[in-house]
Design a protein around this motif. Structure first.
Motif, PDB file in Angstrom:
ATOM      1  N   ALA A  45       0.830  -1.205   0.000  1.00  9.58           N
ATOM      2  CA  ALA A  45       0.000   0.000   0.000  1.00  9.58           C
ATOM      3  C   ALA A  45       0.864   1.254   0.000  1.00  9.58           C
ATOM      4  CB  ALA A  45      -0.925  -0.009   1.214  1.00  9.58           C
ATOM      5  N   GLU A  46       2.026   1.172   0.652  1.00  7.90           N
ATOM      6  CA  GLU A  46       2.912   2.337   0.730  1.00  7.90           C
ATOM      7  C   GLU A  46       3.495   2.676  -0.645  1.00  7.90           C
ATOM      8  OE1 GLU A  46       2.744   0.374   4.725  1.00  7.90           O
ATOM      9  OE2 GLU A  46       3.085  -0.347   2.674  1.00  7.90           O
ATOM     10  N   MET A  47       3.919   1.662  -1.379  1.00 10.08           N
ATOM     11  CA  MET A  47       4.446   1.922  -2.718  1.00 10.08           C
ATOM     12  C   MET A  47       3.337   2.409  -3.652  1.00 10.08           C
ATOM     13  SD  MET A  47       7.751   1.341  -2.740  1.00 10.08           S
ATOM     14  CE  MET A  47       8.527   0.621  -4.186  1.00 10.08           C
ATOM     15  N   LEU A  48       2.138   1.840  -3.515  1.00 11.26           N
ATOM     16  CA  LEU A  48       1.030   2.271  -4.357  1.00 11.26           C
ATOM     17  C   LEU A  48       0.621   3.709  -4.069  1.00 11.26           C
ATOM     18  CD1 LEU A  48      -1.225  -0.908  -4.447  1.00 11.26           C
ATOM     19  CD2 LEU A  48       0.064   0.077  -6.352  1.00 11.26           C
ATOM     20  N   ALA A  49       0.773   4.144  -2.824  1.00  7.36           N
ATOM     21  CA  ALA A  49       0.460   5.536  -2.501  1.00  7.36           C
ATOM     22  C   ALA A  49       1.385   6.485  -3.263  1.00  7.36           C
ATOM     23  CB  ALA A  49       0.585   5.766  -0.997  1.00  7.36           C
ATOM     24  N   GLU A  50       2.661   6.120  -3.354  1.00  8.39           N
ATOM     25  CA  GLU A  50       3.592   6.925  -4.140  1.00  8.39           C
ATOM     26  C   GLU A  50       3.271   6.824  -5.625  1.00  8.39           C
ATOM     27  OE1 GLU A  50       6.769   9.464  -5.078  1.00  8.39           O
ATOM     28  OE2 GLU A  50       5.645   9.120  -3.223  1.00  8.39           O
ATOM     29  N   ALA A  51       2.903   5.621  -6.080  1.00 11.51           N
ATOM     30  CA  ALA A  51       2.523   5.462  -7.483  1.00 11.51           C
ATOM     31  C   ALA A  51       1.304   6.323  -7.817  1.00 11.51           C
ATOM     32  CB  ALA A  51       2.232   3.989  -7.779  1.00 11.51           C
ATOM     33  N   GLN A  52       0.332   6.361  -6.919  1.00  8.86           N
ATOM     34  CA  GLN A  52      -0.877   7.158  -7.147  1.00  8.86           C
ATOM     35  C   GLN A  52      -0.534   8.622  -7.362  1.00  8.86           C
ATOM     36  OE1 GLN A  52      -4.233   5.644  -7.070  1.00  8.86           O
ATOM     37  NE2 GLN A  52      -4.394   7.506  -8.270  1.00  8.86           N
ATOM     38  N   ARG A  53       0.423   9.101  -6.603  1.00 10.08           N
ATOM     39  CA  ARG A  53       0.848  10.500  -6.756  1.00 10.08           C
ATOM     40  C   ARG A  53       1.505  10.722  -8.120  1.00 10.08           C
ATOM     41  NH1 ARG A  53       5.167  13.522  -6.527  1.00 10.08           N
ATOM     42  NH2 ARG A  53       6.579  11.758  -6.211  1.00 10.08           N
ATOM     43  N   ARG A  54       2.252   9.727  -8.590  1.00  6.04           N
ATOM     44  CA  ARG A  54       3.017   9.892  -9.820  1.00  6.04           C
ATOM     45  C   ARG A  54       2.181   9.681 -11.076  1.00  6.04           C
ATOM     46  NH1 ARG A  54       7.368   6.508 -10.932  1.00  6.04           N
ATOM     47  NH2 ARG A  54       8.318   8.224 -12.064  1.00  6.04           N
TER      48      ARG A  54
END
Length: 225
Positions: free
Chosen positions: A74-83
């Motif tokens: 979920a933490e990596m996906l949160a950064e992906a969502q921003r990008r």
């Protein structure tokens, strides 16, 4: 070490330091991976272990296709969502049990996945399951250089990478110490000929492999039978 636990703290800094610690090669490897994918506008590609979305965005840029990015963190996906800014549909899920129907995607990519699963052969079968016949399956993994480059690689993963990770902090110390033994151990269990056989046995044809950057990176691709 569990991949989800290992990479959870890295999201905001992952792309920057992955580029730095690979001497700029990681983005190059990802671009080459995407170049092997036969996809076009109107197709939908699944990017497994999407992390911060770097390969997913490269698929959009190079191919103009729709992309679904899946990751367990979920933490990596949160950064992906921003990008990705709405350009990629992101899904939290396990690569070992993909939450998709058979032959749902026109092609599939994955990055740095097989070292983290208990059964790489079963994982390859699961990846192939969701790709339509004739679609590309392509993966990027770290490699172990051969010949004169091997001692330099060993020096880097034994001394340079752990030291750099400690200096960076923020979870990178653990990553720096983990990667060398993880990569080396994987290829002791799964030398390249055995790995390519597993691709074929998963129902993937015309399997090809390319070593990049003196063997530090490995891209494998083929076509779903």
């Amino acid at each position: 070490m569990d991949a989800q636990e290992l990479f959870a703290p890295l999201g905001p800094t992952y792309d920057r330091y992955a580029t730095l610690l690979s001497f700029g090669q990681d983005p190059r490897w990802r671009r080459f991976l995407v170049s092997r994918v036969d996809a076009a506008p109107g197709d939908t590609v699944l990017d497994v272990a999407t992390g911060t979305g770097a390969v997913a965005l490269e698929l959009v840029r190079q191919k103009g296709c729709a992309v679904v990015g899946l990751d367990q963190s979920a933490e990596m996906l949160a950064e992906a969502q921003r990008r990705v800014d709405g350009r990629v549909r992101l899904v939290e899920g396990q690569a070992q049990e993909l939450p998709f129907d058979d032959a749902e995607f026109d092609a599939l990519t994955f990055t740095y996945l097989l070292r983290y699963v208990d059964d790489p052969a079963a994982q390859l079968r699961e990846l192939a399951r969701v790709v339509t016949p004739g679609g590309t399956v392509a993966g990027l993994e770290f490699g172990v250089p051969r010949g004169a480059a091997r001692p330099l690689w060993e020096l880097y993963v034994r001394v340079g990478l752990p030291g750099a990770g400690i200096a960076i902090r923020g979870g990178w110390g653990e990553v720096g110490s983990f990667l060398g033994p993880s990569i080396r151990g994987f290829y002791e269990r799964w030398p390249l000929p055995r790995l390519l056989d597993a691709w074929r046995e998963a129902g993937i044809e015309d399997v090809r492999a390319r070593r990049l950057s003196l063997g530090g990176g490995l891209v494998v691709w083929g076509t779903r039978a």
